[in-house]
Structures are given as structure tokens and as C-alpha cells.
Design an enzyme around this catalytic site. Structure first.
Site, short mmCIF file in Angstrom:
data_model
loop_
_atom_site.label_atom_id
_atom_site.label_comp_id
_atom_site.label_asym_id
_atom_site.label_seq_id
_atom_site.Cartn_x
_atom_site.Cartn_y
_atom_site.Cartn_z
N ARG A 171 -33.71 54.19 65.25
CA ARG A 171 -34.39 55.47 65.04
C ARG A 171 -33.47 56.47 64.34
O ARG A 171 -33.93 57.37 63.65
CB ARG A 171 -34.82 56.06 66.39
N ARG A 175 -27.06 56.88 56.47
CA ARG A 175 -27.14 57.25 55.04
C ARG A 175 -25.75 57.28 54.42
O ARG A 175 -24.76 57.42 55.13
CB ARG A 175 -27.75 58.65 54.88
N ARG A 255 -37.51 55.40 81.97
CA ARG A 255 -36.41 56.33 82.16
C ARG A 255 -37.04 57.69 82.39
O ARG A 255 -38.05 58.05 81.77
CB ARG A 255 -35.50 56.39 80.92
N GLU A 311 -30.08 68.24 79.42
CA GLU A 311 -30.95 67.10 79.69
C GLU A 311 -30.17 65.98 80.36
O GLU A 311 -29.16 65.52 79.82
CB GLU A 311 -31.54 66.64 78.35
N TYR A 359 -42.63 53.85 73.09
CA TYR A 359 -41.76 54.97 72.71
C TYR A 359 -42.39 55.56 71.45
O TYR A 359 -42.22 55.03 70.36
CB TYR A 359 -40.39 54.39 72.43
N ASP A 361 -43.38 58.80 68.88
CA ASP A 361 -43.25 60.18 68.43
C ASP A 361 -44.66 60.78 68.34
O ASP A 361 -45.66 60.06 68.27
CB ASP A 361 -42.58 60.22 67.06
N1 UDP Z 1 -28.40 57.70 70.08
C1 UDP Z 1 -27.05 57.72 70.36
N2 UDP Z 1 -26.33 58.83 70.05
C2 UDP Z 1 -26.89 59.93 69.51
C3 UDP Z 1 -28.26 59.92 69.23
C4 UDP Z 1 -28.99 58.79 69.53
O1 UDP Z 1 -26.51 56.76 70.88
O2 UDP Z 1 -26.16 60.92 69.28
C5 UDP Z 1 -29.19 56.47 70.40
C6 UDP Z 1 -29.67 56.51 71.86
O3 UDP Z 1 -29.71 55.18 72.34
C7 UDP Z 1 -31.07 57.07 71.70
C8 UDP Z 1 -31.52 56.44 70.40
O4 UDP Z 1 -30.34 56.39 69.59
O5 UDP Z 1 -31.91 56.74 72.80
C9 UDP Z 1 -32.63 57.17 69.67
O6 UDP Z 1 -32.23 58.51 69.44
P1 UDP Z 1 -33.26 59.70 69.20
O7 UDP Z 1 -32.49 60.90 68.80
O8 UDP Z 1 -34.34 59.24 68.30
O9 UDP Z 1 -33.85 59.91 70.67
P2 UDP Z 1 -35.01 60.91 71.23
O10 UDP Z 1 -34.80 62.25 70.59
O11 UDP Z 1 -36.32 60.27 70.91
O12 UDP Z 1 -34.70 60.92 72.70
#
Ligand code: UDP
Length: 376
Positions: A171, A175, A255, A311, A359, A361
Site C-alpha cells: 500500500r 518511488r 486488529r 493511535e 482492508y 479504503d
Molecule cells: N507501514 C509501515 N511503516 C509506515 C507506514 C506503513 O511499516 O511508516 C506498513 C504497515 O504494515 C501498515 C502498512 O504499511 O499497516 C500500510 O500502511 P498505510 O499507511 O496504508 O496504513 P493505514 O493508513 O491504512 O493504516
């Protein structure tokens, strides 16, 4: 049918005939309700919480004027034109573009994984065409992965990244440019009039009635709310399936999240909406500072107060709010059993994040609801 329980929120059920029921007023359910109403059906929306909007629900804090996302940050983003034009029928978006910073060992880095992060982390000045070669060295790619993924993922999922489904990690874009937009989607924003107005307008139709504090359950093959048996019409359900079937095969793993909010006497706490704390030792995963989602609101931005929310993820147990489905072979198999049960119930359509155990969006929920084949 007389529906006596629950709190009405500006709509009347009265004794109108109902053609369809939507159980769960999150973004999937509300989009389905609107589609049904647009198709001339009379819809009853039943929501077990006290208000509609699911986890996108917000509350404007009276003291600061800040729109607080009660269940964590929600940024609408999509590359699907039909989804974007659908939501724009109801609200205008402010053009906010999401950026996420990562705090690691006291230093701030721009996510996602691109030139800004890599150059700062390694103290180099790579050009775009040098990134791949530079990270081909495994010590380097491991160092960057461990710093930004390992700790955060272990807190978020209670697992090492190797044990998390790849789609979750993917996700986060990778880049070789200085583009620090967190999403690849061109269309992004926050409703100018707030997220709650999106739900109010989706449901604002003479053919839609809404009843809150009304949890739907399935008993002896009939849908019920309190002591009332619901009419035998199509039911579009977006609650958890294990709960609908009394957890007969066991509970699906989720979770959950705990949030700690604080009103602070400073104008700006962290200078951006979200900072991820990627070290395992910091007990929370991120801090949200909601005022940054409305940069167009100069008056609120200039007030000498802000709201931050920390969080904390943890394993879900019965009674907790389910947030993220835990995607693994065992949970997929368990969900398939519940889905089989649901398929055997006539007139039942299941969807959304909870119902689909996915999961999702917000835009993906809207897209699924727009593509759904409505029952006759
Ligand atoms: N993730 C991570 N470090 C970060 C951001 C994301 O390890 O700084 C990993 C983590 O496992 C997370 C996943 O990438 O659950 C997806 O991140 P996203 O930001 O999409 O999570 P959301 O905002 O949907 O909770």
C-alpha cells in the site's frame, strides 16, 4: 410494521412501505442506500451506533473548531472517475493532498519511499536513476526497511513484516522521485463541509429513512431489530458476518485501535496531519493532528489551540471495535465458511469493510457499492 426503538435522526419511518433494508450506515451502506433511492426504492437504513458514517464519523470540537476524525484519519482519494464524480454530487472537496512524515530516532523523514527519504536517511544526494542501483545493496535496503517498516508493522499487526500479507505493505508507494504525496491517486481531499455532511446528503432523500441505535440480527432465518421482525425485503448488510451467525465457527481475527486525544495550547504541534513513529519502542504508531486537514479554514488554523490523537493498535477481542481484518490463510478459510452461510440466506447482500472482511479504503467501498447488482 411499527419500529419503535432507536433514535430517529431527522427522517420518519412512519408506516411507509419498505422495499429494501440497508443494515450498517458506513460509506458502503450509505452509497447502496442512495443507489436504491435513485432507483425509486424506499429504503430503511438501520445503524447500530448512535450516528451514521461508520468509522468516517467526525465531530467538530466546540472549543477549537477542529473537525476530529473519531476513528482515525480518513482522507478521500481515488483514481476512479465514477467514484470521484459520485461523491462530488454530494460534497465539494478541499484539495488537501496527503503527506505522511515518519519519525525515526528523533529525525523526521518524508514518506513514502522516495528520494526525500532515502537521501536524508543515508546522507546522500542520489538522482532518480541511481536509486535502484543504490538499494540493490542488501545492507542498505534492509536498513531502510528495518527503520521504517519493521517496528511500525510489528506494532500495527503484532507480526513481523515477513508474516504480513504483501498487499498490506505494498500500500505504501515506492518511488524514485521527490514526490512526497502519500497516495498515487490524483483525486484527493476532505469534504469542505466535513465528512458528516457527506453522509447526511447521501441519505437525504424522501425515499430513505434512517434509524440509529438499531442493531440488526438474524434469528431463525428472519432479520430482527429489538422485538420487531423486519419485512421480507432485500437486506444489504455491512456488519461482521461472524457476529451475524452468532460466531458459530469462531471469531474472525481483527486488529483494533485505541485512541488518546489531547487538546493542546499551541497553534501547531507537529506541522502536518500525520506523523508515523516507526520505532518499535514508541508504543503508538502515529499522531494525527486534525487541523491540518482543513488548511482552507484560516480562522481555525490561526487559533492558538490544536488537537492531537495518538493511535495504539492491539489484538481484537469480542466487544472491541474491529478495524483491520487480519489477512492470513486461516482467517480467509474461516471467512469463506461464513460467506457460504450468508450466500444461503435469501435476499441477503453483504459488503463493506466489515461484511466483506477486507482492508478497504473509502473509495474502494464506494466503488464496490456502485458496481453492486441491486436485487429486484
Ligand atoms: N507501514 C509501515 N511503516 C509506515 C507506514 C506503513 O511499516 O511508516 C506498513 C504497515 O504494515 C501498515 C502498512 O504499511 O499497516 C500500510 O500502511 P498505510 O499507511 O496504508 O496504513 P493505514 O493508513 O491504512 O493504516
Amino acid at each position: 410494521m411499527a419500529l419503535t426503538m432507536g433514535r430517529m435522526i431527522g427522517y420518519t419511518v412512519g408506516h411507509m412501505t419498505i422495499d429494501a433494508i440497508v443494515a450498517g450506515a458506513g460509506i458502503w451502506g450509505c452509497t447502496v442506500a442512495r443507489r436504491l433511492a435513485d432507483a425509486g426504492r424506499r429504503v430503511l437504513v438501520l445503524e447500530r451506533r448512535a450516528a451514521v458514517g461508520g468509522n468516517v464519523r467526525c465531530e467538530v470540537d466546540a472549543e477549537t473548531g477542529i473537525e476530529v476524525h473519531l476513528y482515525g484519519s480518513h482522507i478521500f482519494h481515488t483514481h476512479v472517475p465514477e467514484v470521484w464524480s459520485f461523491v462530488n454530487r454530494f460534497v465539494q472537496f478541499n484539495g488537501y493532498q496527503h503527506k505522511v512524515l515518519a519519525s525515526y530516532r528523533g529525525r523526521m523523514y518524508f514518506l513514502p519511499f522516495g528520494l526525500a527519504l532515502i537521501n536524508k536517511f543515508f546522507g546522500v544526494e542520489l538522482r532518480p536513476d541511481e536509486v535502484a542501483g543504490f538499494l540493490a545493496d542488501e545492507t542498505r535496503s534492509k536498513a531502510v526497511f528495518d527503520a521504517f517498516f519493521r517496528g511500525y508493522t510489528s506494532k500495527q499487526w503484532g507480526l513481523q513484516p515477513e508474516d504480513v500479507d504483501e498487499s498490506v505493505i505494498r500500500r505504501v508507494p515506492v518511488r524514485s522521485s521527490y514526490d512526497v504525496n502519500y497516495y498515487n491517486d490524483y483525486n484527493q481531499g476532505i469534504p469542505l463541509t466535513g465528512y458528516n455532511s457527506l453522509f447526511e446528503r447521501l441519505l437525504d432523500s424522501p425515499d430513505i429513512s434512517v434509524l440509529c441505535n438499531a442493531a440488526v440480527r438474524l434469528e431463525g432465518g428472519a432479520f430482527k431489530v429489538g422485538g420487531d421482525v423486519l419485512p421480507n425485503v432485500p437486506v444489504y448488510y455491512s456488519g461482521p458476518l461472524d457476529e451475524l451467525f452468532g460466531f458459530k465457527f469462531g471469531a474472525l481475527p481483527w486488529r483494533t485501535l485505541r485512541f488518546e486525544s489531547e487538546r493542546l495550547g499551541v497553534r501547531d504541534f507537529q506541522g502536518t496531519a500525520v506523523v508515523n513513529y516507526t520505532e518499535a519502542e514508541v508504543p503508538f504508531t502515529r499522531i494525527h493532528e486534525f487541523k491540518h486537514y482543513h488548511p482552507e479554514n484560516a480562522e481555525v488554523m490561526s487559533r492558538p489551540k490544536t488537537i492531537v490523537m495518538r493511535e495504539y493498535p492491539s489484538a481484537w477481542k469480542q466487544g472491541d471495535e474491529p478495524y483491520y481484518p487480519v489477512d492470513c490463510a486461516a482467517s480467509r478459510e474461516l471467512f469463506a465458511r461464513y460467506r457460504g452461510e450468508a450466500e444461503a440466506v435469501p435476499n441477503l447482500v453483504v459488503g463493506g469493510r466489515l461484511g466483506g472482511y477486507r482492508y478497504l479504503d473509502m473509495d474502494k467501498s464506494v466503488e464496490a457499492a456502485l458496481k453492486l447488482e441491486l436485487l429486484p
